[in-house]
Design a protein around this motif. Structure first.
Motif, PDB file in Angstrom:
ATOM      1  N   GLY A  80     -15.645   4.595   1.992  1.00 26.71           N
ATOM      2  CA  GLY A  80     -15.123   3.013   2.070  1.00 26.71           C
ATOM      3  C   GLY A  80     -13.827   2.809   2.968  1.00 26.71           C
ATOM      4  N   THR A  81     -12.419   2.202   3.420  1.00 27.64           N
ATOM      5  CA  THR A  81     -11.406   1.533   4.138  1.00 27.64           C
ATOM      6  C   THR A  81     -10.556   2.262   4.288  1.00 27.64           C
ATOM      7  OG1 THR A  81     -10.879  -0.096   5.674  1.00 27.64           O
ATOM      8  CG2 THR A  81     -10.678  -0.188   3.519  1.00 27.64           C
ATOM      9  N   CYS A  82     -10.452   3.214   5.385  1.00 29.22           N
ATOM     10  CA  CYS A  82      -8.918   3.869   5.363  1.00 29.22           C
ATOM     11  C   CYS A  82      -7.947   2.774   5.562  1.00 29.22           C
ATOM     12  CB  CYS A  82      -9.338   4.677   6.730  1.00 29.22           C
ATOM     13  SG  CYS A  82      -8.087   6.496   6.477  1.00 29.22           S
ATOM     14  N   CYS A  83      -7.073   3.774   4.338  1.00 29.45           N
ATOM     15  CA  CYS A  83      -5.261   2.777   4.378  1.00 29.45           C
ATOM     16  C   CYS A  83      -4.269   4.308   4.783  1.00 29.45           C
ATOM     17  CB  CYS A  83      -5.341   2.769   2.830  1.00 29.45           C
ATOM     18  SG  CYS A  83      -6.518   1.404   2.654  1.00 29.45           S
ATOM     19  N   TYR A  84      -3.498   3.981   4.581  1.00 28.99           N
ATOM     20  CA  TYR A  84      -2.030   4.774   4.987  1.00 28.99           C
ATOM     21  C   TYR A  84      -1.162   4.760   4.074  1.00 28.99           C
ATOM     22  CZ  TYR A  84       1.366   6.626   8.203  1.00 28.99           C
ATOM     23  OH  TYR A  84       2.547   7.561   8.812  1.00 28.99           O
ATOM     24  N   VAL A  85      -0.161   5.423   3.769  1.00 34.05           N
ATOM     25  CA  VAL A  85       0.534   5.182   2.515  1.00 34.05           C
ATOM     26  C   VAL A  85       2.020   5.516   3.653  1.00 34.05           C
ATOM     27  CG1 VAL A  85       2.504   4.925   0.506  1.00 34.05           C
ATOM     28  CG2 VAL A  85       0.360   5.020   0.648  1.00 34.05           C
ATOM     29  N   ALA A  86       2.939   3.826   3.792  1.00 34.72           N
ATOM     30  CA  ALA A  86       4.282   4.757   5.171  1.00 34.72           C
ATOM     31  C   ALA A  86       5.449   3.921   4.287  1.00 34.72           C
ATOM     32  CB  ALA A  86       3.837   5.455   6.134  1.00 34.72           C
ATOM     33  N   VAL A  95      10.639   0.194   2.357  1.00 35.92           N
ATOM     34  CA  VAL A  95      10.389   0.554   0.878  1.00 35.92           C
ATOM     35  C   VAL A  95       8.943   1.084   1.002  1.00 35.92           C
ATOM     36  CG1 VAL A  95       8.694  -0.786  -0.499  1.00 35.92           C
ATOM     37  CG2 VAL A  95      11.237  -1.762   0.062  1.00 35.92           C
ATOM     38  N   PRO A  96       8.007   1.694   0.295  1.00 39.86           N
ATOM     39  CA  PRO A  96       7.242   2.392   0.410  1.00 39.86           C
ATOM     40  C   PRO A  96       6.382   1.554   0.167  1.00 39.86           C
ATOM     41  CG  PRO A  96       8.042   3.843  -0.806  1.00 39.86           C
ATOM     42  CD  PRO A  96       9.138   2.120  -0.833  1.00 39.86           C
ATOM     43  N   TYR A  97       4.959   1.287   1.486  1.00 42.80           N
ATOM     44  CA  TYR A  97       3.737   0.250   1.323  1.00 42.80           C
ATOM     45  C   TYR A  97       2.568   0.843   1.946  1.00 42.80           C
ATOM     46  CZ  TYR A  97       5.804  -4.130   1.658  1.00 42.80           C
ATOM     47  OH  TYR A  97       6.491  -5.770   1.766  1.00 42.80           O
ATOM     48  N   LEU A  98       1.656   0.294   1.317  1.00 40.97           N
ATOM     49  CA  LEU A  98       0.003   0.621   1.570  1.00 40.97           C
ATOM     50  C   LEU A  98       0.214   0.063   3.155  1.00 40.97           C
ATOM     51  CD1 LEU A  98      -2.587   2.088   0.992  1.00 40.97           C
ATOM     52  CD2 LEU A  98      -3.305  -0.622   0.043  1.00 40.97           C
ATOM     53  N   TRP A  99      -0.503   0.368   4.002  1.00 41.29           N
ATOM     54  CA  TRP A  99      -1.321   0.078   5.418  1.00 41.29           C
ATOM     55  C   TRP A  99      -1.862   0.240   5.593  1.00 41.29           C
ATOM     56  CZ3 TRP A  99       3.168  -0.203   9.727  1.00 41.29           C
ATOM     57  CH2 TRP A  99       3.792  -0.652   9.381  1.00 41.29           C
ATOM     58  N   ALA A 100      -3.062  -1.041   5.795  1.00 38.14           N
ATOM     59  CA  ALA A 100      -4.079  -1.201   6.298  1.00 38.14           C
ATOM     60  C   ALA A 100      -5.506  -1.011   7.829  1.00 38.14           C
ATOM     61  CB  ALA A 100      -5.252  -2.487   6.245  1.00 38.14           C
ATOM     62  N   ARG A 101      -5.640  -0.206   7.845  1.00 37.97           N
ATOM     63  CA  ARG A 101      -6.688  -0.082   9.244  1.00 37.97           C
ATOM     64  C   ARG A 101      -6.812  -1.154  10.251  1.00 37.97           C
ATOM     65  NH1 ARG A 101      -9.276   4.188  11.547  1.00 37.97           N
ATOM     66  NH2 ARG A 101      -9.575   3.594  14.245  1.00 37.97           N
ATOM     67  N   VAL A 105       0.448  -4.403   5.211  1.00 40.06           N
ATOM     68  CA  VAL A 105      -0.041  -4.922   3.647  1.00 40.06           C
ATOM     69  C   VAL A 105       0.697  -5.994   2.989  1.00 40.06           C
ATOM     70  CG1 VAL A 105      -2.132  -5.399   1.649  1.00 40.06           C
ATOM     71  CG2 VAL A 105      -2.462  -3.493   3.195  1.00 40.06           C
ATOM     72  N   GLU A 106       0.958  -6.758   3.352  1.00 38.01           N
ATOM     73  CA  GLU A 106       1.694  -7.426   2.536  1.00 38.01           C
ATOM     74  C   GLU A 106       1.534  -8.599   1.666  1.00 38.01           C
ATOM     75  OE1 GLU A 106       5.383  -8.041   5.210  1.00 38.01           O
ATOM     76  OE2 GLU A 106       3.362  -8.375   6.888  1.00 38.01           O
ATOM     77  N   ASN A 107       2.180  -8.928   0.443  1.00 37.06           N
ATOM     78  CA  ASN A 107       1.631  -9.662  -0.374  1.00 37.06           C
ATOM     79  C   ASN A 107       1.305 -11.092   0.057  1.00 37.06           C
ATOM     80  OD1 ASN A 107       1.869  -8.225  -2.471  1.00 37.06           O
ATOM     81  ND2 ASN A 107       3.581  -8.433  -2.823  1.00 37.06           N
ATOM     82  N   GLY A 108       0.292 -12.059  -0.238  1.00 37.12           N
ATOM     83  CA  GLY A 108      -0.284 -13.397   0.841  1.00 37.12           C
ATOM     84  C   GLY A 108      -0.910 -13.220   1.863  1.00 37.12           C
ATOM     85  N   ASN A 109      -1.124 -12.358   1.866  1.00 36.93           N
ATOM     86  CA  ASN A 109      -2.417 -12.240   3.331  1.00 36.93           C
ATOM     87  C   ASN A 109      -3.570 -11.701   2.596  1.00 36.93           C
ATOM     88  OD1 ASN A 109      -3.661 -11.667   5.825  1.00 36.93           O
ATOM     89  ND2 ASN A 109      -2.459  -9.741   6.276  1.00 36.93           N
ATOM     90  N   LYS A 110      -4.538 -13.404   3.189  1.00 34.63           N
ATOM     91  CA  LYS A 110      -5.817 -13.568   2.262  1.00 34.63           C
ATOM     92  C   LYS A 110      -6.628 -12.034   2.968  1.00 34.63           C
ATOM     93  CE  LYS A 110      -5.370 -17.520   0.769  1.00 34.63           C
ATOM     94  NZ  LYS A 110      -5.685 -18.677   1.200  1.00 34.63           N
ATOM     95  N   GLN A 111      -6.253 -11.506   4.671  1.00 34.63           N
ATOM     96  CA  GLN A 111      -7.208 -10.788   5.015  1.00 34.63           C
ATOM     97  C   GLN A 111      -7.225  -9.796   4.200  1.00 34.63           C
ATOM     98  OE1 GLN A 111      -5.772 -10.081   9.377  1.00 34.63           O
ATOM     99  NE2 GLN A 111      -7.330  -8.746   9.598  1.00 34.63           N
ATOM    100  N   TYR A 112      -6.266  -9.493   3.694  1.00 33.15           N
ATOM    101  CA  TYR A 112      -6.387  -7.526   2.859  1.00 33.15           C
ATOM    102  C   TYR A 112      -5.664  -8.084   1.905  1.00 33.15           C
ATOM    103  CZ  TYR A 112      -5.259  -6.554   7.469  1.00 33.15           C
ATOM    104  OH  TYR A 112      -5.433  -6.237   9.608  1.00 33.15           O
TER     105      TYR A 112
END
Length: 324
Positions: free
Chosen positions: A60-66, A71-77, A145-152
């Motif tokens: 898959g693609t690696c992600c990170y929670v921080a 606020v706890p968010y998902l982060w994309a590589r 990974v913010e809401n509304g960002n089509k890339q993610y």
């Protein structure tokens, strides 16, 4: 056990490797293959690989929670990459010298700008207080990974910040031979890495969802344990990958007691990937979204709402989950 912290610079192979002078079947434009020899890597031996915990390497693609804005968010590589001119200079040096030794980067001038809130991954080397590129000329890092960002958008589909949850896939706690899809609190996954898998990720090797109703899931690293792995020798592992149902995986990641990671990819052994029938896709899977405990009304088109309609149902495999 979880894979804590962010992505490392490089995870060594369990065997020493050599370069074969023919195009890679894994990486486009790479004109060589990395092949495992029959000699165990001293790095793996020093990490006590024989007493490490083997887990499935998920494609898959690696992600990170921080935390992001508290606020706890998902982060994309998101790797910071060099400019075209800097990359040409780097490649000329490697071609002429045969290695990256003595090559010096100017981090301020040689690298492209990064999105707002970008952070370097933990484990990235520092030079004069700034993150320094790895042997590939990249600076590994993350973006929220913010809401509304089509890339993610596919990342976003697997989380809900209003509820503070992610759509998680893991081994079923009551049946190690089965899987469970459930809502996991992001606050309980802080500082952990995960793999995003699904319909629009890496060609969807696990056959999850479809174009009309895509499904994307988060798999915490280190949670899909491998049992009854053979001895750590070249022939035994090739036989395991080739002939055992449990061996129909992209690779193995060993979690060592000193917290280091050692890997083995099928490509290192000259074996193909993806496969028509993977081990992950062969397991029965249950869904337990339990949205009733939340005072929440999701959009009908959201993945969370669609999966909630399948709540408490069991399927023969991930491929059999069809959303309305």
């Amino acid at each position: 056990m979880q894979w804590t912290g962010a992505v490392q610079q490089k995870v060594p192979c369990v065997f020493l490797t050599r370069v074969k002078d023919e195009p890679s079947s894994k990486r486009e434009h790479q004109m060589f293959k990395v092949i495992a020899t029959e000699t165990l890597n001293p790095v793996a031996l020093n990490a006590d690989i024989h007493n490490a915990i083997p887990t499935e390497k998920v494609d898959g693609t690696c992600c990170y929670v921080a935390l992001h804005k508290g606020v706890p968010y998902l982060w994309a590589r998101y790797d910071r990459k060099p400019t075209k001119q800097a990359e040409k200079r780097f490649k000329r040096h490697v071609f002429s010298k045969g290695s990256i030794k003595d090559f010096i980067w100017n981090v301020d001038d040689d690298f492209k700008s990064v999105p707002e809130f970008w952070i370097p991954a933990k484990g990235v080397k520092q030079s004069n207080g700034k993150p320094y590129p790895d042997e590939n000329g990249h600076i590994p890092g993350w973006v929220p990974v913010e809401n509304g960002n089509k890339q993610y958008c596919w990342h976003s589909s697997a989380v809900n910040y209003e509820l503070g949850v992610g759509i998680i896939l893991k081994r079923h706690p009551e049946d190690p031979g089965a899987l469970l899809i459930y809502l996991g609190y992001l606050c309980e996954l802080l500082e952990q890495t995960l793999e995003l898998i699904g319909t629009n990720i890496n060609g969807n090797p696990y056959g999850i969802g479809n174009k009309k109703n895509p499904i994307h899931l988060l798999v915490p690293h280190g949670t899909l344990l491998i049992c009854d792995l053979p001895a750590l020798d070249h022939k035994s592992l090739i036989s395991w990958f080739d002939h055992r149902q449990e061996g129909k995986v992209e690779g193995i990641v060993w979690h060592c007691k000193d917290r280091s990671l050692i890997k083995l990819h099928r490509h290192h052994l000259g074996l193909g990937w993806p496969l028509t029938d993977t081990y992950l896709s062969s397991k029965p899977v249950s869904i337990s979204m339990d949205l009733c405990k939340f005072e929440y009304e999701a959009a009908p088109s959201s993945l969370l709402r669609k999966l909630s309609k399948k709540d408490y149902q069991q399927f023969d495999s991930l491929k059999d989950i069809v959303l309305d």
